[in-house]
Motif scaffolding. Structure first.
Motif, PDB file in Angstrom:
ATOM      1  N   ALA A   1       2.645  -5.381  -3.951  1.00  0.00           N
ATOM      2  CA  ALA A   1       2.209  -5.461  -5.525  1.00  0.00           C
ATOM      3  C   ALA A   1       0.906  -4.968  -5.590  1.00  0.00           C
ATOM      4  O   ALA A   1       0.442  -4.190  -6.624  1.00  0.00           O
ATOM      5  N   ALA A   2      -0.135  -5.181  -4.743  1.00  0.00           N
ATOM      6  CA  ALA A   2      -1.414  -4.848  -4.621  1.00  0.00           C
ATOM      7  C   ALA A   2      -1.441  -3.384  -4.454  1.00  0.00           C
ATOM      8  O   ALA A   2      -2.116  -2.723  -5.122  1.00  0.00           O
ATOM      9  N   GLU A   3      -0.353  -2.628  -3.553  1.00  0.00           N
ATOM     10  CA  GLU A   3      -0.595  -1.180  -3.395  1.00  0.00           C
ATOM     11  C   GLU A   3       0.169  -0.733  -5.001  1.00  0.00           C
ATOM     12  O   GLU A   3      -0.401   0.505  -5.207  1.00  0.00           O
ATOM     13  N   ARG A   4       0.899  -1.127  -5.493  1.00  0.00           N
ATOM     14  CA  ARG A   4       1.422  -0.485  -6.654  1.00  0.00           C
ATOM     15  C   ARG A   4       0.504  -0.551  -7.461  1.00  0.00           C
ATOM     16  O   ARG A   4       0.213   0.678  -8.449  1.00  0.00           O
ATOM     17  N   VAL A   5      -0.351  -1.669  -7.809  1.00  0.00           N
ATOM     18  CA  VAL A   5      -1.448  -1.703  -9.063  1.00  0.00           C
ATOM     19  C   VAL A   5      -2.562  -0.433  -8.404  1.00  0.00           C
ATOM     20  O   VAL A   5      -3.074   0.158  -9.422  1.00  0.00           O
ATOM     21  N   VAL A   6      -3.062  -0.399  -7.299  1.00  0.00           N
ATOM     22  CA  VAL A   6      -4.090   0.724  -6.711  1.00  0.00           C
ATOM     23  C   VAL A   6      -3.590   2.148  -7.216  1.00  0.00           C
ATOM     24  O   VAL A   6      -3.991   2.910  -7.587  1.00  0.00           O
ATOM     25  N   ILE A   7      -2.255   2.250  -6.702  1.00  0.00           N
ATOM     26  CA  ILE A   7      -1.541   3.686  -6.797  1.00  0.00           C
ATOM     27  C   ILE A   7      -1.508   3.858  -8.278  1.00  0.00           C
ATOM     28  O   ILE A   7      -1.960   5.078  -8.824  1.00  0.00           O
ATOM     29  N   GLU A   8      -1.200   3.305  -9.199  1.00  0.00           N
ATOM     30  CA  GLU A   8      -1.070   3.404 -10.645  1.00  0.00           C
ATOM     31  C   GLU A   8      -2.481   3.406 -11.465  1.00  0.00           C
ATOM     32  O   GLU A   8      -2.780   4.231 -12.191  1.00  0.00           O
ATOM     33  N   GLY A   9      -3.289   2.586 -10.936  1.00  0.00           N
ATOM     34  CA  GLY A   9      -4.421   2.202 -11.386  1.00  0.00           C
ATOM     35  C   GLY A   9      -5.311   3.554 -10.874  1.00  0.00           C
ATOM     36  O   GLY A   9      -6.191   3.963 -12.137  1.00  0.00           O
ATOM     37  N   PHE A  10      -5.350   4.107  -9.959  1.00  0.00           N
ATOM     38  CA  PHE A  10      -6.213   5.225  -9.800  1.00  0.00           C
ATOM     39  C   PHE A  10      -5.320   6.512  -9.656  1.00  0.00           C
ATOM     40  O   PHE A  10      -5.975   7.661  -9.375  1.00  0.00           O
ATOM     41  N   GLU A  11      -4.014   6.386 -10.120  1.00  0.00           N
ATOM     42  CA  GLU A  11      -3.439   7.557 -10.442  1.00  0.00           C
ATOM     43  C   GLU A  11      -3.189   8.812  -9.272  1.00  0.00           C
ATOM     44  O   GLU A  11      -3.453   9.861  -9.145  1.00  0.00           O
ATOM     45  N   LEU A  12      -2.876   7.781  -7.905  1.00  0.00           N
ATOM     46  CA  LEU A  12      -2.626   8.484  -6.761  1.00  0.00           C
ATOM     47  C   LEU A  12      -1.452   9.440  -6.779  1.00  0.00           C
ATOM     48  O   LEU A  12      -0.419   8.775  -5.950  1.00  0.00           O
ATOM     49  N   SER A  13      -1.516  10.401  -7.526  1.00  0.00           N
ATOM     50  CA  SER A  13      -0.017  11.168  -7.422  1.00  0.00           C
ATOM     51  C   SER A  13       0.212  11.614  -5.969  1.00  0.00           C
ATOM     52  O   SER A  13       1.712  11.691  -5.857  1.00  0.00           O
ATOM     53  N   SER A  14      -0.581  11.776  -4.973  1.00  0.00           N
ATOM     54  CA  SER A  14      -0.052  12.046  -3.818  1.00  0.00           C
ATOM     55  C   SER A  14       0.815  11.161  -2.983  1.00  0.00           C
ATOM     56  O   SER A  14       1.499  11.262  -2.091  1.00  0.00           O
ATOM     57  N   PHE A  15       0.604   9.788  -3.640  1.00  0.00           N
ATOM     58  CA  PHE A  15       1.519   8.694  -3.170  1.00  0.00           C
ATOM     59  C   PHE A  15       2.657   8.463  -3.917  1.00  0.00           C
ATOM     60  O   PHE A  15       3.295   7.297  -4.106  1.00  0.00           O
ATOM     61  N   GLU A  16       3.029   9.433  -4.982  1.00  0.00           N
ATOM     62  CA  GLU A  16       4.330   9.321  -5.766  1.00  0.00           C
ATOM     63  C   GLU A  16       5.063  10.480  -5.401  1.00  0.00           C
ATOM     64  O   GLU A  16       4.807  11.390  -4.854  1.00  0.00           O
ATOM     65  N   PRO A  17       6.525  10.060  -5.437  1.00  0.00           N
ATOM     66  CA  PRO A  17       7.068   8.864  -5.600  1.00  0.00           C
ATOM     67  C   PRO A  17       6.745   7.709  -4.553  1.00  0.00           C
ATOM     68  O   PRO A  17       6.390   7.928  -3.312  1.00  0.00           O
ATOM     69  N   TYR A  18       6.799   6.385  -5.160  1.00  0.00           N
ATOM     70  CA  TYR A  18       6.299   5.216  -4.330  1.00  0.00           C
ATOM     71  C   TYR A  18       7.193   4.836  -3.134  1.00  0.00           C
ATOM     72  O   TYR A  18       8.411   5.016  -3.196  1.00  0.00           O
ATOM     73  N   ARG A  19       6.460   4.954  -1.989  1.00  0.00           N
ATOM     74  CA  ARG A  19       7.182   4.503  -0.670  1.00  0.00           C
ATOM     75  C   ARG A  19       6.489   3.262  -0.310  1.00  0.00           C
ATOM     76  O   ARG A  19       5.275   3.166   0.092  1.00  0.00           O
ATOM     77  N   PRO A  20       7.053   2.084  -0.063  1.00  0.00           N
ATOM     78  CA  PRO A  20       6.475   0.934   0.051  1.00  0.00           C
ATOM     79  C   PRO A  20       5.688   1.025   1.493  1.00  0.00           C
ATOM     80  O   PRO A  20       6.171   1.518   2.314  1.00  0.00           O
ATOM     81  N   GLY A  21       4.566   0.555   1.481  1.00  0.00           N
ATOM     82  CA  GLY A  21       3.777   0.336   2.780  1.00  0.00           C
ATOM     83  C   GLY A  21       2.993   1.575   3.097  1.00  0.00           C
ATOM     84  O   GLY A  21       2.688   1.679   4.132  1.00  0.00           O
ATOM     85  N   GLU A  22       3.319   2.642   2.385  1.00  0.00           N
ATOM     86  CA  GLU A  22       2.666   4.047   2.706  1.00  0.00           C
ATOM     87  C   GLU A  22       0.912   3.859   2.593  1.00  0.00           C
ATOM     88  O   GLU A  22       0.316   4.391   3.426  1.00  0.00           O
ATOM     89  N   LEU A  23       0.555   3.267   1.495  1.00  0.00           N
ATOM     90  CA  LEU A  23      -0.959   3.264   1.261  1.00  0.00           C
ATOM     91  C   LEU A  23      -1.528   2.158   1.699  1.00  0.00           C
ATOM     92  O   LEU A  23      -2.748   2.337   2.656  1.00  0.00           O
ATOM     93  N   PHE A  24      -0.772   1.076   1.744  1.00  0.00           N
ATOM     94  CA  PHE A  24      -1.427  -0.266   2.521  1.00  0.00           C
ATOM     95  C   PHE A  24      -0.128  -0.585   3.455  1.00  0.00           C
ATOM     96  O   PHE A  24       0.574  -1.538   2.978  1.00  0.00           O
ATOM     97  N   PRO A  25      -0.274  -0.250   4.776  1.00  0.00           N
ATOM     98  CA  PRO A  25       0.919  -0.596   5.663  1.00  0.00           C
ATOM     99  C   PRO A  25       0.743  -2.114   5.841  1.00  0.00           C
ATOM    100  O   PRO A  25      -0.357  -2.727   5.896  1.00  0.00           O
ATOM    101  N   PRO A  26       1.809  -2.559   6.275  1.00  0.00           N
ATOM    102  CA  PRO A  26       1.880  -4.121   6.697  1.00  0.00           C
ATOM    103  C   PRO A  26       0.766  -4.513   7.673  1.00  0.00           C
ATOM    104  O   PRO A  26       0.361  -5.825   7.548  1.00  0.00           O
ATOM    105  N   ALA A  27       0.549  -3.699   8.577  1.00  0.00           N
ATOM    106  CA  ALA A  27      -0.369  -4.058   9.602  1.00  0.00           C
ATOM    107  C   ALA A  27      -1.741  -4.165   9.096  1.00  0.00           C
ATOM    108  O   ALA A  27      -2.700  -4.584   9.896  1.00  0.00           O
ATOM    109  N   LEU A  28      -2.206  -3.551   7.812  1.00  0.00           N
ATOM    110  CA  LEU A  28      -3.485  -3.457   7.395  1.00  0.00           C
ATOM    111  C   LEU A  28      -3.998  -4.941   7.177  1.00  0.00           C
ATOM    112  O   LEU A  28      -5.216  -5.239   7.642  1.00  0.00           O
ATOM    113  N   ILE A  29      -3.355  -5.605   6.872  1.00  0.00           N
ATOM    114  CA  ILE A  29      -3.815  -7.092   6.621  1.00  0.00           C
ATOM    115  C   ILE A  29      -3.761  -7.862   8.064  1.00  0.00           C
ATOM    116  O   ILE A  29      -4.480  -8.952   7.976  1.00  0.00           O
ATOM    117  N   GLU A  30      -3.405  -7.329   8.974  1.00  0.00           N
ATOM    118  CA  GLU A  30      -3.716  -8.005  10.473  1.00  0.00           C
ATOM    119  C   GLU A  30      -5.055  -7.518  11.152  1.00  0.00           C
ATOM    120  O   GLU A  30      -5.239  -8.076  11.985  1.00  0.00           O
TER     121      GLU A  30
END
Length: 260
Positions: free
Chosen positions: A135-164
């Motif tokens: 959910a955080a990843e989607r907000v950031v991609i949409e809010g910053f208009e990060l076109s290089s991360f579209e189409p959306y792929r879960p975990g690409e900008l914020f990988p699951p291991a990031l919060i570890e």
């Protein structure tokens, strides 16, 4: 992982020190991100580079104001063979990269001393579950208009291991149960810093950005905190006690400037 650190573990940070501390903190974020993505991290005295794929690109963090000729040559070669977009941040404003066909602009580094933090008007929580990280990843991609991360792929900008990763936290502000804002904090070298503070387009001008800042500042109240401000974000940060320390020079190979 909680980013809270006691005041006794830190020393006061001056405005003059802010560029160097921001440089170190940015390197910590992007090293953690690179490790989480499985990308190559190149560490030298004068710079850190995270060499990613076609969508993530190459991120360069200048660490010293005086890159030597060998470091500049290696950095230039990394840019020339980058698989995707190239973005570089130079808190010292001293490294010239225009010979690589990159454009530049400036954004201020800002510093907030330790101090109390008000309660946010929206619900803000630290991300611990994979679905909240997405959910955080989607907000950031949409809010910053990060076109290089579209189409959306879960975990690409914020990988699951990031919060570890040590010192890295991701926060979400919700409005009526819907993710409205998000941001990342990093604690490294005795200071905190903010990154990717963004608002979903559907919730702009509804206080989500302020809420994310306040909610993520609360665990850092005993620390000096830095950030690099966009023109639109600066008034908010000033209202929260941040002061401009110095201009940071940003370089990019893409037409539109990336934001934090």
């Amino acid at each position: 992982m909680s980013a809270s650190v006691s005041a006794s573990a830190t020393a006061p940070v001056t405005l003059a020190e802010a560029p160097l501390r921001q440089a170190r903190n940015s390197a910590a974020l992007w090293t953690a991100t690179g490790r989480s993505r499985g990308h190559e991290v190149v560490r030298r005295r004068g710079f850190v580079a995270v060499d990613g794929d076609e969508r993530a690109g190459l991120r360069i963090l200048i660490q010293e104001p005086d890159l030597d000729p060998d470091e500049l040559a290696e950095l230039s070669e990394l840019v020339r063979r980058a698989k995707g977009p190239v973005n570089a941040e130079d808190p010292f404003g001293s490294t010239e990269l225009s010979h690589l066909g990159m454009r530049n602009w400036q954004m201020p580094i800002m510093l907030r001393p330790p101090g109390p933090v008000a309660e946010p008007a929206l619900d803000v929580f630290r991300v611990q579950r994979p679905e909240d990280l997405q959910a955080a990843e989607r907000v950031v991609i949409e809010g910053f208009e990060l076109s290089s991360f579209e189409p959306y792929r879960p975990g690409e900008l914020f990988p699951p291991a990031l919060i570890e990763q040590p010192g890295v936290d991701v926060f979400v502000a919700s409005c009526d149960g819907v993710p409205a804002g998000a941001g990342v904090t990093v604690v490294a070298d005795g200071i905190g810093s903010h990154y990717w503070v963004g608002t979903s387009p559907a919730f702009r001008s509804r206080g989500a950005g302020r809420a994310v800042m306040l909610g993520s500042l609360a665990p850092l109240a005993d620390l000096a905190v830095t950030l690099t401000a966009s023109k639109l974000g600066r008034p908010l940060y000033e209202s929260l006690g941040y002061t401009v320390a110095a201009p940071s020079t940003w370089w990019s190979s893409v037409p539109a400037a990336p934001s934090r």
